[in-house]
Design an enzyme around this catalytic site. Structure first.
Site, PDB file in Angstrom:
ATOM      1  N   CYS A  37     -12.101   1.510   4.856  1.00  0.00           N
ATOM      2  CA  CYS A  37     -12.192   0.170   4.258  1.00  0.00           C
ATOM      3  C   CYS A  37     -10.981  -0.205   3.396  1.00  0.00           C
ATOM      4  O   CYS A  37     -10.875  -1.345   2.961  1.00  0.00           O
ATOM      5  CB  CYS A  37     -13.469   0.049   3.425  1.00  0.00           C
ATOM      6  SG  CYS A  37     -13.549   1.233   2.076  1.00  0.00           S
ATOM      7  N   CYS A 106     -18.350   3.467   0.850  1.00  0.00           N
ATOM      8  CA  CYS A 106     -17.490   3.134  -0.282  1.00  0.00           C
ATOM      9  C   CYS A 106     -17.620   4.145  -1.418  1.00  0.00           C
ATOM     10  O   CYS A 106     -16.724   4.242  -2.261  1.00  0.00           O
ATOM     11  CB  CYS A 106     -17.806   1.730  -0.790  1.00  0.00           C
ATOM     12  SG  CYS A 106     -17.592   0.481   0.489  1.00  0.00           S
TER      13      CYS A 106
END
Length: 119
Positions: A37, A106
């Site tokens: 990401c 994340c």
């Protein structure tokens, strides 16, 4: 990603991140980037007598990455190094009282920063 997907603990860490910045003269430093990401974390630690005396973090990323890095510092400060080295992203997620399933990735950047700091 709507903020409604985050619980109040995650939102608090995102809006009021703990232990931000960099430590002067850290004993351990790491900079990592999540290739999935693009989140980036710089972690600085000060270890004294086998205990993490202080931790600071700079995070460039989404709300989940910022919250995860903030939570990591809370888990680290005061921990014995041998215990801190065992912290996983799942511990960070538990400290945050959960993340949306699609945002668990994340939290991995926090674990990666910790591993890199002690590598």
């Amino acid at each position: 990603m709507p903020f409604e997907d985050y619980n109040p603990t995650v939102m608090d860490h995102f809006l009021n991140p703990r232990n931000t910045g960099e430590l002067p003269e850290p004993t351990h430093t790491a900079f990592v980037r999540n290739p999935v990401c693009g989140d980036q974390v710089k972690l600085t630690l000060k270890v004294k007598d086998g205990v993490i005396a202080d931790a600071r973090v700079k995070t460039f990323g989404c709300a989940a990455a910022i919250a995860s890095s903030s939570a990591l510092t809370e888990l680290l400060i005061g921990a014995k190094v041998e215990d801190a080295r065992k912290i996983k992203n799942t511990d960070v997620v538990a400290h945050l009282k959960g993340l949306p399933e699609y945002k668990i990735v994340c939290s991995v950047v926090a674990e990666d920063a910790l591993k890199a700091a002690f590598a």
